[in-house]
Scaffold this motif. Structure first.
Motif, PDB file in Angstrom:
ATOM      1  N   VAL A 124      12.977 -19.699  12.075  1.00  0.00           N
ATOM      2  CA  VAL A 124      13.744 -18.195  11.715  1.00  0.00           C
ATOM      3  C   VAL A 124      14.160 -17.639  12.718  1.00  0.00           C
ATOM      4  CG1 VAL A 124      13.012 -16.045  10.514  1.00  0.00           C
ATOM      5  CG2 VAL A 124      11.656 -18.043   9.810  1.00  0.00           C
ATOM      6  N   THR A 125      15.441 -17.050  12.784  1.00  0.00           N
ATOM      7  CA  THR A 125      16.001 -16.254  13.711  1.00  0.00           C
ATOM      8  C   THR A 125      16.165 -14.892  13.271  1.00  0.00           C
ATOM      9  OG1 THR A 125      17.215 -18.077  14.704  1.00  0.00           O
ATOM     10  CG2 THR A 125      18.137 -15.853  14.899  1.00  0.00           C
ATOM     11  N   GLY A 126      15.651 -13.850  14.071  1.00  0.00           N
ATOM     12  CA  GLY A 126      15.654 -12.419  13.747  1.00  0.00           C
ATOM     13  C   GLY A 126      16.297 -11.757  14.878  1.00  0.00           C
ATOM     14  N   CYS A 127      16.314 -10.435  14.783  1.00  0.00           N
ATOM     15  CA  CYS A 127      16.744  -9.414  15.845  1.00  0.00           C
ATOM     16  C   CYS A 127      15.921  -8.350  16.004  1.00  0.00           C
ATOM     17  CB  CYS A 127      18.331  -9.313  15.527  1.00  0.00           C
ATOM     18  SG  CYS A 127      18.625  -8.096  14.199  1.00  0.00           S
ATOM     19  N   ALA A 128      16.213  -7.527  16.895  1.00  0.00           N
ATOM     20  CA  ALA A 128      15.557  -6.311  17.272  1.00  0.00           C
ATOM     21  C   ALA A 128      16.175  -5.876  18.617  1.00  0.00           C
ATOM     22  CB  ALA A 128      14.210  -6.527  17.303  1.00  0.00           C
ATOM     23  N   ALA A 129      16.232  -4.526  18.642  1.00  0.00           N
ATOM     24  CA  ALA A 129      16.486  -3.918  20.004  1.00  0.00           C
ATOM     25  C   ALA A 129      15.571  -4.344  21.110  1.00  0.00           C
ATOM     26  CB  ALA A 129      16.757  -2.306  19.826  1.00  0.00           C
ATOM     27  N   PRO A 130      16.113  -4.716  22.223  1.00  0.00           N
ATOM     28  CA  PRO A 130      15.101  -5.267  23.336  1.00  0.00           C
ATOM     29  C   PRO A 130      13.908  -4.094  23.442  1.00  0.00           C
ATOM     30  CG  PRO A 130      17.489  -5.824  23.921  1.00  0.00           C
ATOM     31  CD  PRO A 130      17.636  -4.685  22.525  1.00  0.00           C
ATOM     32  N   GLY A 131      14.228  -2.698  23.533  1.00  0.00           N
ATOM     33  CA  GLY A 131      13.199  -1.878  23.894  1.00  0.00           C
ATOM     34  C   GLY A 131      12.278  -1.547  22.811  1.00  0.00           C
ATOM     35  N   ARG A 132      12.538  -2.240  21.527  1.00  0.00           N
ATOM     36  CA  ARG A 132      11.478  -2.166  20.516  1.00  0.00           C
ATOM     37  C   ARG A 132      10.876  -3.163  20.068  1.00  0.00           C
ATOM     38  NH1 ARG A 132      12.788   2.683  17.476  1.00  0.00           N
ATOM     39  NH2 ARG A 132      10.817   2.124  16.423  1.00  0.00           N
ATOM     40  N   ILE A 133      10.806  -4.130  20.888  1.00  0.00           N
ATOM     41  CA  ILE A 133       9.842  -5.630  20.777  1.00  0.00           C
ATOM     42  C   ILE A 133       8.562  -5.167  20.961  1.00  0.00           C
ATOM     43  CG2 ILE A 133       9.703  -7.865  21.636  1.00  0.00           C
ATOM     44  CD1 ILE A 133      12.257  -7.478  20.159  1.00  0.00           C
ATOM     45  N   TRP A 134       7.612  -5.970  19.714  1.00  0.00           N
ATOM     46  CA  TRP A 134       6.368  -5.791  19.992  1.00  0.00           C
ATOM     47  C   TRP A 134       6.038  -7.105  20.528  1.00  0.00           C
ATOM     48  CZ3 TRP A 134       5.262  -4.394  14.280  1.00  0.00           C
ATOM     49  CH2 TRP A 134       5.641  -2.870  13.992  1.00  0.00           C
ATOM     50  N   THR A 135       4.713  -6.848  21.528  1.00  0.00           N
ATOM     51  CA  THR A 135       4.413  -8.375  21.941  1.00  0.00           C
ATOM     52  C   THR A 135       2.650  -7.925  21.988  1.00  0.00           C
ATOM     53  OG1 THR A 135       4.153  -7.690  24.211  1.00  0.00           O
ATOM     54  CG2 THR A 135       6.296  -8.517  23.628  1.00  0.00           C
ATOM     55  N   LYS A 136       2.155  -9.053  22.459  1.00  0.00           N
ATOM     56  CA  LYS A 136       0.617  -9.072  22.573  1.00  0.00           C
ATOM     57  C   LYS A 136       0.049  -8.188  23.875  1.00  0.00           C
ATOM     58  CE  LYS A 136       0.251 -13.759  20.689  1.00  0.00           C
ATOM     59  NZ  LYS A 136      -0.357 -15.012  20.962  1.00  0.00           N
ATOM     60  N   ALA A 137       0.978  -7.920  24.673  1.00  0.00           N
ATOM     61  CA  ALA A 137       0.750  -7.072  25.799  1.00  0.00           C
ATOM     62  C   ALA A 137       1.001  -5.688  25.469  1.00  0.00           C
ATOM     63  CB  ALA A 137       1.781  -7.686  27.028  1.00  0.00           C
ATOM     64  N   GLY A 138       0.357  -4.824  26.165  1.00  0.00           N
ATOM     65  CA  GLY A 138       0.739  -3.288  26.131  1.00  0.00           C
ATOM     66  C   GLY A 138      -0.273  -2.573  25.364  1.00  0.00           C
ATOM     67  N   ALA A 139      -1.433  -3.296  24.910  1.00  0.00           N
ATOM     68  CA  ALA A 139      -2.619  -2.550  24.273  1.00  0.00           C
ATOM     69  C   ALA A 139      -3.336  -1.591  25.526  1.00  0.00           C
ATOM     70  CB  ALA A 139      -3.546  -3.210  23.724  1.00  0.00           C
ATOM     71  N   CYS A 140      -3.605  -0.451  25.122  1.00  0.00           N
ATOM     72  CA  CYS A 140      -4.083   0.606  26.036  1.00  0.00           C
ATOM     73  C   CYS A 140      -5.609   0.986  25.713  1.00  0.00           C
ATOM     74  CB  CYS A 140      -3.250   1.884  26.063  1.00  0.00           C
ATOM     75  SG  CYS A 140      -1.528   1.331  26.688  1.00  0.00           S
ATOM     76  N   PRO A 141      -6.498   1.183  26.698  1.00  0.00           N
ATOM     77  CA  PRO A 141      -7.677   1.755  26.506  1.00  0.00           C
ATOM     78  C   PRO A 141      -7.658   3.076  25.803  1.00  0.00           C
ATOM     79  CG  PRO A 141      -7.696   1.039  28.683  1.00  0.00           C
ATOM     80  CD  PRO A 141      -6.177   0.934  28.171  1.00  0.00           C
ATOM     81  N   GLY A 142      -8.433   3.086  24.412  1.00  0.00           N
ATOM     82  CA  GLY A 142      -8.351   4.322  23.619  1.00  0.00           C
ATOM     83  C   GLY A 142      -7.464   4.027  22.386  1.00  0.00           C
ATOM     84  N   ASP A 143      -6.533   2.939  22.268  1.00  0.00           N
ATOM     85  CA  ASP A 143      -6.026   2.653  21.018  1.00  0.00           C
ATOM     86  C   ASP A 143      -6.858   2.376  20.064  1.00  0.00           C
ATOM     87  OD1 ASP A 143      -3.480   3.110  22.512  1.00  0.00           O
ATOM     88  OD2 ASP A 143      -3.066   0.790  22.400  1.00  0.00           O
ATOM     89  N   ALA A 144      -6.448   2.508  18.857  1.00  0.00           N
ATOM     90  CA  ALA A 144      -6.902   2.030  17.625  1.00  0.00           C
ATOM     91  C   ALA A 144      -6.621   0.767  17.147  1.00  0.00           C
ATOM     92  CB  ALA A 144      -6.844   3.000  16.452  1.00  0.00           C
ATOM     93  N   LEU A 145      -7.399  -0.225  16.706  1.00  0.00           N
ATOM     94  CA  LEU A 145      -6.990  -1.482  16.154  1.00  0.00           C
ATOM     95  C   LEU A 145      -6.861  -1.431  14.699  1.00  0.00           C
ATOM     96  CD1 LEU A 145      -9.439  -4.008  18.138  1.00  0.00           C
ATOM     97  CD2 LEU A 145      -6.915  -3.563  18.530  1.00  0.00           C
ATOM     98  N   VAL A 146      -5.698  -1.788  14.025  1.00  0.00           N
ATOM     99  CA  VAL A 146      -5.446  -1.851  12.630  1.00  0.00           C
ATOM    100  C   VAL A 146      -5.039  -3.172  12.331  1.00  0.00           C
ATOM    101  CG1 VAL A 146      -3.965  -0.769  10.938  1.00  0.00           C
ATOM    102  CG2 VAL A 146      -4.682   0.674  12.764  1.00  0.00           C
ATOM    103  N   LEU A 147      -5.709  -3.600  10.871  1.00  0.00           N
ATOM    104  CA  LEU A 147      -5.333  -4.653  10.469  1.00  0.00           C
ATOM    105  C   LEU A 147      -4.837  -4.504   8.980  1.00  0.00           C
ATOM    106  CD1 LEU A 147      -5.613  -8.047  10.443  1.00  0.00           C
ATOM    107  CD2 LEU A 147      -7.822  -7.820   9.565  1.00  0.00           C
ATOM    108  N   THR A 148      -3.769  -5.462   8.777  1.00  0.00           N
ATOM    109  CA  THR A 148      -3.084  -5.132   7.568  1.00  0.00           C
ATOM    110  C   THR A 148      -3.276  -5.986   6.147  1.00  0.00           C
ATOM    111  OG1 THR A 148      -1.249  -6.702   8.018  1.00  0.00           O
ATOM    112  CG2 THR A 148      -1.014  -4.327   8.853  1.00  0.00           C
ATOM    113  N   LYS A 149      -3.949  -6.921   6.225  1.00  0.00           N
ATOM    114  CA  LYS A 149      -4.422  -7.924   5.313  1.00  0.00           C
ATOM    115  C   LYS A 149      -5.931  -8.247   5.551  1.00  0.00           C
ATOM    116  CE  LYS A 149      -0.123 -10.242   4.371  1.00  0.00           C
ATOM    117  NZ  LYS A 149       0.755 -11.510   4.042  1.00  0.00           N
ATOM    118  N   GLY A 150      -6.495  -8.837   4.155  1.00  0.00           N
ATOM    119  CA  GLY A 150      -7.758  -9.265   4.380  1.00  0.00           C
ATOM    120  C   GLY A 150      -7.811 -10.620   4.918  1.00  0.00           C
TER     121      GLY A 150
END
Length: 321
Positions: A124-150
């Motif tokens: 699969v090839t997709g696209c996004a704005a470079p500044g809007r990419i999500w990665t595994k890095a970047g989680a900050c102390p105090g953040d909430a963890l949310v899961l979308t599926k069972g």
């Protein structure tokens, strides 16, 4: 396996093999980046069309995990030859096309190999704005963890192969797996997401620990808040445990802590390998409740706040009972 290979790095590769993220990202213009991924699975359900839907949703999910939009898809098919097999393959592709179209993407080609074992995948090839990419890095102390599926597709599918899964539990598993993460990404664009991944072969525990490693933080999960698919707890207690669960537990066990001993069954569910699982997100604590509410309203009834990000040098996962 990749250690020592002469892999080149270019500044246009925003996310590559070094990051071990859900997909690769390549900047082709200041305001546009390509997201590329590939995934293959063997049959997880009996119905060919459902299998095609699941395989496509599973591959598309990696683009969604990066916060992107899928554009084009290539099929990768390994299947036996013969008239009966051709009819089955057609049903698989019809199911896959349904999900590809739902994603707003286009199947533009592919490749097939004669094989005695069915294997279906998609690049699969997709696209996004470079500044809007999500990665595994970047989680900050105090953040909430949310899961979308069972959780629990691995153990339920293992029970299905063993002839022990109830039809209604299989139906619930299939509903979860064919549900695209597209609407979740659309909803979450309105919230501050700091890190994201999709929960697949390493299980919730493994993928959570990847976020901890990449973000250099620790994670606390609340066991009572984890959403499990109907039947998952029962089947794992009956011994329907995928081989992938054991491999995950063996690989990650030294990085899991708990104030109270965790049962073997709960560890199995924590590392149950998922197919087409949900998104795991680290996001602003103040926005978590509103995000979960919006996700549920968008068609993700199992969406939950399941824990928090904490400052921890060991980058471990603590499971609170």
């Amino acid at each position: 396996m990749l250690r020592g290979l002469p892999l080149e790095r270019d500044p246009r590769v925003l996310v590559g093999l070094d990051e071990a993220d859900d997909a690769g990202v390549f900047e082709i213009a200041p305001d546009l980046a390509l997201i590329q991924t590939v995934d293959m699975i063997t049959p997880i359900v009996d119905d060919p069309r459902s299998f095609g839907q699941i395989a496509a949703a599973n591959a598309l999910s990696d683009v969604y995990a990066m916060g992107g939009r899928p554009l084009t898809v290539l099929s990768l098919l390994c299947a036996p030859s013969g008239e009966e097999e051709q009819a089955i393959l057609r049903e698989i592709l019809l199911g896959a096309l349904e999900k590809i179209r739902e994603a707003g993407a286009f199947l533009v080609g592919g490749h097939s190999i004669e094989d005695q074992e069915w294997k279906i995948g998609f690049s699969v090839t997709g696209c996004a704005a470079p500044g809007r990419i999500w990665t595994k890095a970047g989680a900050c102390p105090g953040d909430a963890l949310v899961l979308t599926k069972g959780l629990g597709t691995g153990t339920i599918s293992t029970a299905l192969k063993g002839g022990a899964a109830r039809p209604e539990d299989v139906e619930g598993m299939v509903r979860s797996m064919v549900l695209l993460n597209r609407a979740a990404v659309d909803v979450l664009q309105g919230f501050r997401v700091h890190a994201a991944t999709d929960v697949t072969g390493f299980g919730l525990g493994g993928h959570a620990l990847e976020v901890a490693r990449r973000s250099s933080i620790g994670l606390d999960l609340r066991l009572g808040d984890l959403p499990f698919l109907a039947g998952a707890r029962e089947y794992v207690s009956q011994g329907f445990v995928p081989g992938g669960t054991r491999r995950n537990r063996s690989h990650y066990r030294d990085r899991v802590e708990s104030p109270s001993p965790l049962s073997s069954e709960m560890m199995d569910l924590l590392f149950d390998p998922q197919t087409s699982g949900g998104l795991l997100l680290a996001m602003e604590e103040a926005e978590a409740a509103a995000a979960v509410k919006a996700l549920v309203e968008a068609g993700y009834p199992a969406a939950r706040r399941i824990g928090q990000v904490v400052e921890r040098a060991t980058r471990n996962l603590t499971v609170l009972t």
